[in-house]
Write an enzyme that holds these catalytic residues in place. Sequence first.
Site, mmCIF file in Angstrom:
data_model
loop_
_atom_site.group_PDB
_atom_site.id
_atom_site.type_symbol
_atom_site.label_atom_id
_atom_site.label_comp_id
_atom_site.label_asym_id
_atom_site.label_seq_id
_atom_site.Cartn_x
_atom_site.Cartn_y
_atom_site.Cartn_z
ATOM 1 N N GLU A 239 -7.916 -5.293 5.162
ATOM 2 C CA GLU A 239 -7.765 -4.919 3.833
ATOM 3 C C GLU A 239 -6.864 -5.632 3.164
ATOM 4 O O GLU A 239 -6.699 -6.175 2.018
ATOM 5 C CB GLU A 239 -7.571 -3.270 3.618
ATOM 6 N N GLY B 229 -12.252 5.426 10.102
ATOM 7 C CA GLY B 229 -10.650 5.589 10.453
ATOM 8 C C GLY B 229 -10.405 7.102 10.197
ATOM 9 O O GLY B 229 -11.181 8.188 10.419
ATOM 10 N N ASN C 51 0.758 -1.073 -0.106
ATOM 11 C CA ASN C 51 0.017 0.228 0.138
ATOM 12 C C ASN C 51 0.922 1.412 -0.009
ATOM 13 O O ASN C 51 1.508 1.714 1.095
ATOM 14 C CB ASN C 51 -0.884 -0.064 1.271
ATOM 15 N N ILE D 173 -11.483 4.067 14.470
ATOM 16 C CA ILE D 173 -12.578 4.418 15.360
ATOM 17 C C ILE D 173 -13.580 3.760 15.422
ATOM 18 O O ILE D 173 -13.986 3.446 16.625
ATOM 19 C CB ILE D 173 -12.941 5.998 14.741
ATOM 20 N N GLU E 236 -13.840 0.223 15.406
ATOM 21 C CA GLU E 236 -13.454 -0.638 16.149
ATOM 22 C C GLU E 236 -13.275 -0.432 17.699
ATOM 23 O O GLU E 236 -13.389 -1.159 18.211
ATOM 24 C CB GLU E 236 -12.092 -1.346 15.708
ATOM 25 N N ARG F 247 -10.495 16.152 6.501
ATOM 26 C CA ARG F 247 -11.432 16.136 5.267
ATOM 27 C C ARG F 247 -12.927 16.840 5.442
ATOM 28 O O ARG F 247 -13.251 16.233 6.636
ATOM 29 C CB ARG F 247 -11.374 15.065 4.447
ATOM 30 N N MET G 270 -8.847 11.061 16.585
ATOM 31 C CA MET G 270 -10.053 10.996 17.568
ATOM 32 C C MET G 270 -9.846 10.776 19.073
ATOM 33 O O MET G 270 -10.543 11.214 19.852
ATOM 34 C CB MET G 270 -11.108 9.891 16.947
ATOM 35 N N ARG G 271 -8.776 9.898 19.236
ATOM 36 C CA ARG G 271 -8.575 9.598 20.475
ATOM 37 C C ARG G 271 -8.009 11.020 21.339
ATOM 38 O O ARG G 271 -8.285 10.845 22.602
ATOM 39 C CB ARG G 271 -7.288 8.470 20.459
HETATM 40 P P1 ADP Z 1 -6.413 5.004 8.760
HETATM 41 O O1 ADP Z 1 -7.436 5.428 8.092
HETATM 42 O O2 ADP Z 1 -5.300 5.737 8.784
HETATM 43 O O3 ADP Z 1 -6.030 3.700 8.352
HETATM 44 P P2 ADP Z 1 -7.167 3.982 11.266
HETATM 45 O O4 ADP Z 1 -8.225 2.932 10.792
HETATM 46 O O5 ADP Z 1 -6.011 3.502 11.937
HETATM 47 O O6 ADP Z 1 -6.658 5.112 10.180
HETATM 48 O O7 ADP Z 1 -8.076 4.929 12.196
HETATM 49 C C1 ADP Z 1 -7.345 5.877 12.954
HETATM 50 C C2 ADP Z 1 -8.339 6.701 13.968
HETATM 51 O O8 ADP Z 1 -8.730 5.931 14.748
HETATM 52 C C3 ADP Z 1 -7.771 7.960 14.463
HETATM 53 O O9 ADP Z 1 -8.556 8.993 14.588
HETATM 54 C C4 ADP Z 1 -7.439 7.512 16.051
HETATM 55 O O10 ADP Z 1 -7.658 8.285 17.044
HETATM 56 C C5 ADP Z 1 -8.719 6.469 16.108
HETATM 57 N N1 ADP Z 1 -8.669 5.386 17.245
HETATM 58 C C6 ADP Z 1 -7.663 4.570 17.228
HETATM 59 N N2 ADP Z 1 -8.019 4.133 18.486
HETATM 60 C C7 ADP Z 1 -8.800 4.476 19.164
HETATM 61 C C8 ADP Z 1 -9.548 4.517 20.691
HETATM 62 N N3 ADP Z 1 -9.143 3.606 21.342
HETATM 63 N N4 ADP Z 1 -10.399 5.514 20.826
HETATM 64 C C9 ADP Z 1 -10.655 6.495 19.907
HETATM 65 N N5 ADP Z 1 -10.132 6.445 18.626
HETATM 66 C C10 ADP Z 1 -9.255 5.689 18.352
#
Ligand code: ADP
Length: 374
Positions: free
Chosen positions: A350, A181, A11, A300, A302, A212, A255-256
Amino acid sequence: MQKPATCLVLNAGSSSLKYALYNLTDMSLIQKKTIEIGAAGYDAAFASVLGLIDSMNVQTVAHRVVHGGRDYAAPQRIDAKVLADLTALTPLAPLHQPHNVKPIALLLAKYPKLPQVACFDTAFHRSQPRLSQLYALPHAMADEGILRYGFHGSSYEYIASVLADYVGSRAKGKFVVAHLGNGASLCAMVDGKSVATTMGFTPLDGLMMGTRTGAIDPGVVLHLAEQKKMTAKEIGNLFNKESGLKGVSGISPDMRELLASPDPRAAEAVDLFCLYAARQIAALSVDMGGLDGIVFTAGIGENAPVIREKICARLKFLGVVLNDVANHENGSAIHQLDKPVSVHVIKTNEELMMARHAVAILAKPFISPAKTFK
Ligand code: ADP
Protein backbone atom coordinates in the site's frame (compact mmCIF):
# COMPACT_ATOMS: atom_id res chain seq x y z
CA MET A 1 26.74 15.03 -0.29
CA GLN A 2 23.19 16.11 -1.07
CA LYS A 3 20.64 13.58 0.21
CA PRO A 4 18.40 12.09 -2.51
CA ALA A 5 14.95 13.63 -2.91
CA THR A 6 12.41 11.51 -1.04
CA CYS A 7 8.69 10.88 -0.65
CA LEU A 8 7.32 10.25 2.84
CA VAL A 9 4.27 8.00 3.15
CA LEU A 10 2.36 8.44 6.39
CA ASN A 11 -0.33 6.19 7.86
CA ALA A 12 -1.52 7.83 11.06
CA GLY A 13 -3.82 5.75 13.28
CA SER A 14 -5.13 5.93 16.82
CA SER A 15 -2.30 3.95 18.39
CA SER A 16 0.57 4.27 15.93
CA LEU A 17 2.17 6.39 13.24
CA LYS A 18 3.49 4.24 10.40
CA TYR A 19 5.77 5.73 7.84
CA ALA A 20 7.75 4.68 4.77
CA LEU A 21 10.37 6.78 3.02
CA TYR A 22 11.08 6.31 -0.71
CA ASN A 23 13.87 7.56 -2.92
CA LEU A 24 12.12 9.65 -5.57
CA THR A 25 14.59 8.80 -8.32
CA ASP A 26 14.11 5.03 -8.35
CA MET A 27 11.24 4.52 -5.87
CA SER A 28 13.44 2.32 -3.68
CA LEU A 29 12.44 2.03 -0.03
CA ILE A 30 14.86 3.87 2.28
CA GLN A 31 13.19 3.09 5.59
CA LYS A 32 9.91 1.92 7.03
CA LYS A 33 8.87 2.16 10.65
CA THR A 34 5.96 1.99 13.06
CA ILE A 35 6.10 4.49 15.91
CA GLU A 36 3.79 3.50 18.73
CA ILE A 37 1.93 6.42 20.27
CA GLY A 38 2.70 5.33 23.79
CA ALA A 39 2.70 7.12 27.09
CA ALA A 40 4.77 9.95 25.59
CA GLY A 41 1.75 10.83 23.43
CA TYR A 42 1.12 11.96 19.87
CA ASP A 43 3.39 14.99 19.84
CA ALA A 44 6.43 12.91 20.74
CA ALA A 45 5.66 10.39 17.97
CA PHE A 46 5.05 13.18 15.48
CA ALA A 47 8.34 14.84 16.42
CA SER A 48 10.20 11.93 14.77
CA VAL A 49 8.23 12.51 11.57
CA LEU A 50 9.13 16.20 11.64
CA GLY A 51 12.74 15.19 12.16
CA LEU A 52 12.59 13.14 8.96
CA ILE A 53 11.14 15.99 6.96
CA ASP A 54 13.94 18.26 8.11
CA SER A 55 16.75 15.75 7.62
CA MET A 56 15.77 13.51 4.68
CA ASN A 57 15.09 15.95 1.82
CA VAL A 58 11.38 15.10 1.76
CA GLN A 59 9.78 16.63 -1.37
CA THR A 60 6.26 15.30 -0.94
CA VAL A 61 4.16 13.55 1.71
CA ALA A 62 1.47 10.98 0.89
CA HIS A 63 -1.12 10.39 3.61
CA ARG A 64 -3.38 7.41 4.00
CA VAL A 65 -6.85 8.86 4.55
CA VAL A 66 -9.57 6.35 5.24
CA HIS A 67 -12.50 8.28 3.79
CA GLY A 68 -12.80 10.36 0.66
CA GLY A 69 -16.60 10.40 0.61
CA ARG A 70 -18.38 10.52 -2.72
CA ASP A 71 -16.35 13.28 -4.30
CA TYR A 72 -12.76 12.11 -3.92
CA ALA A 73 -12.45 9.30 -6.44
CA ALA A 74 -8.68 9.61 -6.85
CA PRO A 75 -5.68 10.71 -4.79
CA GLN A 76 -5.74 14.44 -4.20
CA ARG A 77 -3.17 17.16 -3.63
CA ILE A 78 -4.09 18.89 -0.39
CA ASP A 79 -4.84 22.55 0.20
CA ALA A 80 -6.96 24.28 2.86
CA LYS A 81 -10.18 23.46 0.98
CA VAL A 82 -9.31 19.74 0.72
CA LEU A 83 -8.33 19.66 4.40
CA ALA A 84 -11.68 21.19 5.33
CA ASP A 85 -13.51 18.61 3.15
CA LEU A 86 -11.63 15.71 4.73
CA THR A 87 -12.30 17.00 8.21
CA ALA A 88 -15.99 17.33 7.35
CA LEU A 89 -16.04 13.61 6.45
CA THR A 90 -15.19 12.67 10.06
CA PRO A 91 -18.75 11.51 10.94
CA LEU A 92 -18.40 8.82 8.22
CA ALA A 93 -15.24 7.38 9.85
CA PRO A 94 -15.02 8.73 13.39
CA LEU A 95 -12.49 6.11 14.53
CA HIS A 96 -9.96 6.79 11.77
CA GLN A 97 -10.45 10.10 9.95
CA PRO A 98 -9.42 12.47 12.79
CA HIS A 99 -6.11 10.61 13.19
CA ASN A 100 -5.47 10.67 9.43
CA VAL A 101 -6.23 14.38 9.16
CA LYS A 102 -4.24 15.57 12.16
CA PRO A 103 -0.73 15.31 10.63
CA ILE A 104 -2.03 16.89 7.40
CA ALA A 105 -3.17 19.96 9.33
CA LEU A 106 0.05 20.16 11.32
CA LEU A 107 2.25 19.85 8.22
CA LEU A 108 0.15 22.31 6.22
CA ALA A 109 0.65 24.87 8.99
CA LYS A 110 4.37 24.23 9.42
CA TYR A 111 5.37 23.65 5.76
CA PRO A 112 2.72 25.37 3.62
CA LYS A 113 4.77 24.83 0.45
CA LEU A 114 5.44 21.11 0.97
CA PRO A 115 3.17 19.20 -1.45
CA GLN A 116 0.91 16.80 0.45
CA VAL A 117 -1.28 14.18 -1.18
CA ALA A 118 -4.24 12.31 0.33
CA CYS A 119 -4.71 8.69 -0.79
CA PHE A 120 -8.14 7.41 0.13
CA ASP A 121 -9.11 3.87 1.13
CA THR A 122 -12.44 4.49 -0.57
CA ALA A 123 -11.27 5.99 -3.89
CA PHE A 124 -10.55 2.75 -5.78
CA HIS A 125 -14.17 1.64 -5.32
CA ARG A 126 -15.78 4.74 -6.80
CA SER A 127 -15.71 2.97 -10.19
CA GLN A 128 -18.42 0.58 -8.98
CA PRO A 129 -21.85 0.48 -10.60
CA ARG A 130 -24.55 2.22 -8.59
CA LEU A 131 -26.20 -1.05 -7.56
CA SER A 132 -22.99 -2.20 -5.85
CA GLN A 133 -23.00 0.99 -3.80
CA LEU A 134 -26.64 0.93 -2.68
CA TYR A 135 -28.23 -0.35 0.50
CA ALA A 136 -31.91 -1.26 0.49
CA LEU A 137 -32.78 1.86 2.47
CA PRO A 138 -35.11 4.70 1.47
CA HIS A 139 -33.42 6.47 -1.45
CA ALA A 140 -33.21 9.76 0.45
CA MET A 141 -30.62 8.10 2.67
CA ALA A 142 -28.47 7.15 -0.30
CA ASP A 143 -28.73 10.76 -1.47
CA GLU A 144 -27.47 11.78 1.95
CA GLY A 145 -24.41 9.54 1.57
CA ILE A 146 -25.42 6.31 3.31
CA LEU A 147 -23.79 4.12 0.68
CA ARG A 148 -21.35 1.27 0.43
CA TYR A 149 -17.96 3.01 0.12
CA GLY A 150 -15.55 0.11 0.57
CA PHE A 151 -12.00 0.33 1.96
CA HIS A 152 -8.48 -1.13 1.52
CA GLY A 153 -8.37 0.75 -1.80
CA SER A 154 -4.59 1.29 -1.93
CA SER A 155 -4.00 -2.43 -1.41
CA TYR A 156 -6.43 -3.38 -4.19
CA GLU A 157 -5.04 -0.76 -6.52
CA TYR A 158 -1.52 -2.06 -5.95
CA ILE A 159 -2.65 -5.63 -6.72
CA ALA A 160 -4.45 -4.39 -9.84
CA SER A 161 -1.24 -2.65 -10.91
CA VAL A 162 0.86 -5.84 -10.73
CA LEU A 163 -1.71 -8.50 -11.63
CA ALA A 164 -0.65 -8.70 -15.28
CA ASP A 165 2.90 -9.56 -14.14
CA TYR A 166 1.42 -12.75 -12.68
CA VAL A 167 -1.39 -13.65 -15.06
CA GLY A 168 -0.65 -11.79 -18.31
CA SER A 169 -3.68 -10.81 -20.37
CA ARG A 170 -5.99 -12.73 -17.99
CA ALA A 171 -5.67 -9.67 -15.73
CA LYS A 172 -8.50 -8.23 -17.83
CA GLY A 173 -10.72 -10.97 -16.41
CA LYS A 174 -12.81 -11.51 -13.28
CA PHE A 175 -10.78 -11.66 -10.09
CA VAL A 176 -11.61 -11.62 -6.42
CA VAL A 177 -8.80 -10.11 -4.36
CA ALA A 178 -8.89 -11.27 -0.73
CA HIS A 179 -7.14 -8.79 1.55
CA LEU A 180 -6.97 -10.86 4.74
CA GLY A 181 -5.14 -9.04 7.54
CA ASN A 182 -6.35 -7.79 10.92
CA GLY A 183 -8.92 -5.95 8.86
CA ALA A 184 -10.23 -8.12 6.05
CA SER A 185 -12.21 -7.51 2.90
CA LEU A 186 -12.68 -8.76 -0.64
CA CYS A 187 -12.76 -6.81 -3.87
CA ALA A 188 -14.32 -8.07 -7.10
CA MET A 189 -12.25 -6.68 -9.95
CA VAL A 190 -12.97 -6.80 -13.64
CA ASP A 191 -10.15 -5.54 -15.86
CA GLY A 192 -8.42 -4.17 -12.78
CA LYS A 193 -11.40 -2.04 -11.70
CA SER A 194 -13.46 -2.52 -8.56
CA VAL A 195 -17.01 -3.65 -9.30
CA ALA A 196 -18.00 -4.71 -5.76
CA THR A 197 -16.45 -5.06 -2.32
CA THR A 198 -17.42 -6.55 1.03
CA MET A 199 -16.79 -3.57 3.29
CA GLY A 200 -19.59 -1.06 3.12
CA PHE A 201 -20.54 2.23 4.72
CA THR A 202 -17.86 1.45 7.32
CA PRO A 203 -15.02 -1.08 7.58
CA LEU A 204 -17.27 -3.18 9.86
CA ASP A 205 -19.20 -4.80 7.01
CA GLY A 206 -18.43 -8.00 5.13
CA LEU A 207 -15.92 -10.56 6.33
CA MET A 208 -15.30 -11.66 9.88
CA MET A 209 -12.04 -9.99 11.01
CA GLY A 210 -9.54 -9.97 13.86
CA THR A 211 -11.80 -8.07 16.23
CA ARG A 212 -14.70 -6.96 13.99
CA THR A 213 -17.96 -8.80 13.39
CA GLY A 214 -18.25 -8.34 9.65
CA ALA A 215 -21.80 -8.44 8.26
CA ILE A 216 -24.38 -8.92 10.96
CA ASP A 217 -28.15 -8.83 11.14
CA PRO A 218 -29.06 -5.21 11.97
CA GLY A 219 -31.70 -6.74 14.25
CA VAL A 220 -28.85 -7.67 16.61
CA VAL A 221 -28.10 -3.97 17.02
CA LEU A 222 -31.73 -3.27 17.88
CA HIS A 223 -31.79 -6.15 20.33
CA LEU A 224 -28.63 -4.97 22.10
CA ALA A 225 -29.95 -1.41 22.30
CA GLU A 226 -33.54 -2.17 23.26
CA GLN A 227 -33.31 -5.32 25.37
CA LYS A 228 -29.80 -5.09 26.77
CA LYS A 229 -29.84 -1.28 27.00
CA MET A 230 -26.38 -0.99 25.49
CA THR A 231 -25.35 2.47 24.32
CA ALA A 232 -24.18 3.18 20.76
CA LYS A 233 -20.66 3.48 22.12
CA GLU A 234 -20.82 0.10 23.83
CA ILE A 235 -22.22 -1.58 20.74
CA GLY A 236 -19.55 0.08 18.59
CA ASN A 237 -16.88 -1.18 20.93
CA LEU A 238 -18.35 -4.70 20.93
CA PHE A 239 -18.56 -4.87 17.11
CA ASN A 240 -15.21 -3.19 16.42
CA LYS A 241 -12.96 -4.42 19.21
CA GLU A 242 -14.41 -7.49 20.94
CA SER A 243 -15.84 -9.60 18.13
CA GLY A 244 -14.42 -11.46 15.13
CA LEU A 245 -11.65 -13.99 15.75
CA LYS A 246 -11.08 -12.53 19.21
CA GLY A 247 -14.69 -12.75 20.29
CA VAL A 248 -15.55 -16.14 18.83
CA SER A 249 -12.35 -17.82 20.09
CA GLY A 250 -12.22 -15.96 23.39
CA ILE A 251 -8.45 -16.35 22.95
CA SER A 252 -6.92 -13.92 20.49
CA PRO A 253 -7.56 -11.79 17.39
CA ASP A 254 -4.31 -13.08 15.92
CA MET A 255 -4.65 -15.81 13.29
CA ARG A 256 -1.19 -17.23 13.92
CA GLU A 257 -2.00 -17.76 17.60
CA LEU A 258 -5.34 -19.37 16.81
CA LEU A 259 -3.81 -21.76 14.29
CA ALA A 260 -1.28 -22.81 16.94
CA SER A 261 -3.90 -23.31 19.66
CA PRO A 262 -5.34 -26.77 20.49
CA ASP A 263 -8.52 -25.15 21.90
CA PRO A 264 -11.68 -26.13 19.93
CA ARG A 265 -12.90 -22.53 20.23
CA ALA A 266 -9.85 -21.39 18.28
CA ALA A 267 -10.66 -23.93 15.57
CA GLU A 268 -14.29 -22.77 15.49
CA ALA A 269 -13.25 -19.14 15.06
CA VAL A 270 -10.86 -20.08 12.24
CA ASP A 271 -13.53 -22.14 10.49
CA LEU A 272 -16.08 -19.33 10.76
CA PHE A 273 -13.55 -16.88 9.31
CA CYS A 274 -13.04 -19.21 6.34
CA LEU A 275 -16.76 -19.79 5.83
CA TYR A 276 -17.43 -16.03 5.69
CA ALA A 277 -14.61 -15.54 3.20
CA ALA A 278 -15.63 -18.42 0.92
CA ARG A 279 -19.29 -17.43 0.98
CA GLN A 280 -18.43 -13.88 0.01
CA ILE A 281 -16.06 -14.94 -2.78
CA ALA A 282 -18.95 -16.89 -4.27
CA ALA A 283 -21.27 -13.90 -3.77
CA LEU A 284 -18.90 -11.52 -5.52
CA SER A 285 -18.71 -13.94 -8.45
CA VAL A 286 -22.35 -13.03 -9.01
CA ASP A 287 -21.41 -9.35 -9.30
CA MET A 288 -18.82 -10.27 -11.93
CA GLY A 289 -20.86 -12.95 -13.74
CA GLY A 290 -18.10 -15.52 -13.22
CA LEU A 291 -14.73 -16.09 -11.62
CA ASP A 292 -11.37 -16.37 -13.40
CA GLY A 293 -9.07 -16.04 -10.43
CA ILE A 294 -8.52 -15.35 -6.73
CA VAL A 295 -5.63 -13.38 -5.26
CA PHE A 296 -4.75 -13.76 -1.59
CA THR A 297 -2.92 -10.89 0.06
CA ALA A 298 -2.08 -9.21 3.44
CA GLY A 299 -0.84 -10.93 6.63
CA ILE A 300 -3.17 -13.94 6.60
CA GLY A 301 -3.64 -14.13 2.83
CA GLU A 302 0.11 -14.09 2.14
CA ASN A 303 1.26 -16.37 4.96
CA ALA A 304 -1.40 -18.88 5.98
CA PRO A 305 -1.66 -21.88 3.61
CA VAL A 306 -4.19 -23.58 5.90
CA ILE A 307 -6.58 -20.66 5.64
CA ARG A 308 -6.29 -20.52 1.84
CA GLU A 309 -6.88 -24.26 1.76
CA LYS A 310 -9.99 -24.09 3.96
CA ILE A 311 -11.46 -21.23 1.93
CA CYS A 312 -10.72 -22.80 -1.44
CA ALA A 313 -12.02 -26.23 -0.37
CA ARG A 314 -15.47 -24.64 -0.10
CA LEU A 315 -15.19 -23.21 -3.61
CA LYS A 316 -14.44 -26.41 -5.48
CA PHE A 317 -17.86 -26.26 -7.14
CA LEU A 318 -16.73 -23.05 -8.86
CA GLY A 319 -13.62 -24.75 -10.25
CA VAL A 320 -11.19 -23.66 -7.53
CA VAL A 321 -8.67 -26.42 -6.78
CA LEU A 322 -5.32 -25.83 -5.12
CA ASN A 323 -1.96 -27.43 -5.75
CA ASP A 324 -1.02 -28.40 -2.19
CA VAL A 325 2.72 -28.10 -2.65
CA ALA A 326 2.55 -24.63 -4.23
CA ASN A 327 0.05 -23.53 -1.59
CA HIS A 328 2.28 -24.62 1.27
CA GLU A 329 5.22 -22.78 -0.30
CA ASN A 330 3.14 -19.55 -0.51
CA GLY A 331 3.81 -19.73 -4.28
CA SER A 332 2.65 -17.01 -6.65
CA ALA A 333 0.37 -19.47 -8.51
CA ILE A 334 -1.12 -22.09 -6.18
CA HIS A 335 -3.90 -23.69 -8.25
CA GLN A 336 -3.94 -26.93 -10.22
CA LEU A 337 -3.07 -25.80 -13.71
CA ASP A 338 -5.82 -27.74 -15.49
CA LYS A 339 -8.55 -26.05 -13.43
CA PRO A 340 -10.49 -23.01 -14.66
CA VAL A 341 -9.86 -20.68 -11.72
CA SER A 342 -6.30 -19.55 -11.04
CA VAL A 343 -5.29 -18.76 -7.46
CA HIS A 344 -2.40 -16.51 -6.51
CA VAL A 345 -0.52 -15.20 -3.50
CA ILE A 346 0.69 -11.65 -4.09
CA LYS A 347 2.29 -9.46 -1.45
CA THR A 348 0.52 -6.15 -1.21
CA ASN A 349 2.34 -2.82 -0.96
CA GLU A 350 0.00 0.00 0.00
CA GLU A 351 2.82 2.40 0.84
CA LEU A 352 4.46 2.05 -2.58
CA MET A 353 1.09 2.63 -4.27
CA MET A 354 0.66 5.84 -2.27
CA ALA A 355 4.21 6.99 -3.04
CA ARG A 356 3.62 6.41 -6.77
CA HIS A 357 0.50 8.57 -6.58
CA ALA A 358 2.31 11.36 -4.77
CA VAL A 359 5.05 11.37 -7.41
CA ALA A 360 2.54 11.39 -10.28
CA ILE A 361 0.63 14.27 -8.68
CA LEU A 362 3.82 16.22 -8.01
CA ALA A 363 4.50 16.17 -11.75
CA LYS A 364 1.16 17.80 -12.57
CA PRO A 365 0.01 21.39 -12.14
CA PHE A 366 -2.17 21.81 -9.05
CA ILE A 367 -5.81 22.73 -9.52
CA SER A 368 -7.68 23.01 -6.25
CA PRO A 369 -10.96 21.04 -6.13
CA ALA A 370 -12.45 24.31 -4.88
CA LYS A 371 -12.50 25.16 -8.60
CA THR A 372 -13.96 21.87 -9.83
CA PHE A 373 -16.55 20.80 -7.28
CA LYS A 374 -18.49 22.43 -4.49
P1 ADP B 1 -2.96 -5.28 9.35
O1 ADP B 1 -4.37 -5.40 8.85
O2 ADP B 1 -2.87 -4.80 10.76
O3 ADP B 1 -1.99 -4.63 8.38
P2 ADP B 1 -1.60 -7.74 8.62
O4 ADP B 1 -1.90 -7.62 7.17
O5 ADP B 1 -0.20 -7.61 9.07
O6 ADP B 1 -2.51 -6.79 9.49
O7 ADP B 1 -2.17 -9.16 9.12
C1 ADP B 1 -2.12 -9.55 10.44
C2 ADP B 1 -2.69 -10.95 10.54
O8 ADP B 1 -1.89 -11.84 9.75
C3 ADP B 1 -2.67 -11.50 11.96
O9 ADP B 1 -3.88 -12.19 12.23
C4 ADP B 1 -1.51 -12.49 11.91
O10 ADP B 1 -1.65 -13.55 12.84
C5 ADP B 1 -1.65 -13.01 10.50
N1 ADP B 1 -0.42 -13.69 10.06
C6 ADP B 1 0.79 -13.17 9.82
N2 ADP B 1 1.67 -14.16 9.52
C7 ADP B 1 0.98 -15.33 9.58
C8 ADP B 1 1.31 -16.71 9.39
N3 ADP B 1 2.54 -17.09 9.05
N4 ADP B 1 0.32 -17.62 9.53
C9 ADP B 1 -0.91 -17.25 9.89
N5 ADP B 1 -1.29 -15.98 10.08
C10 ADP B 1 -0.36 -15.03 9.94
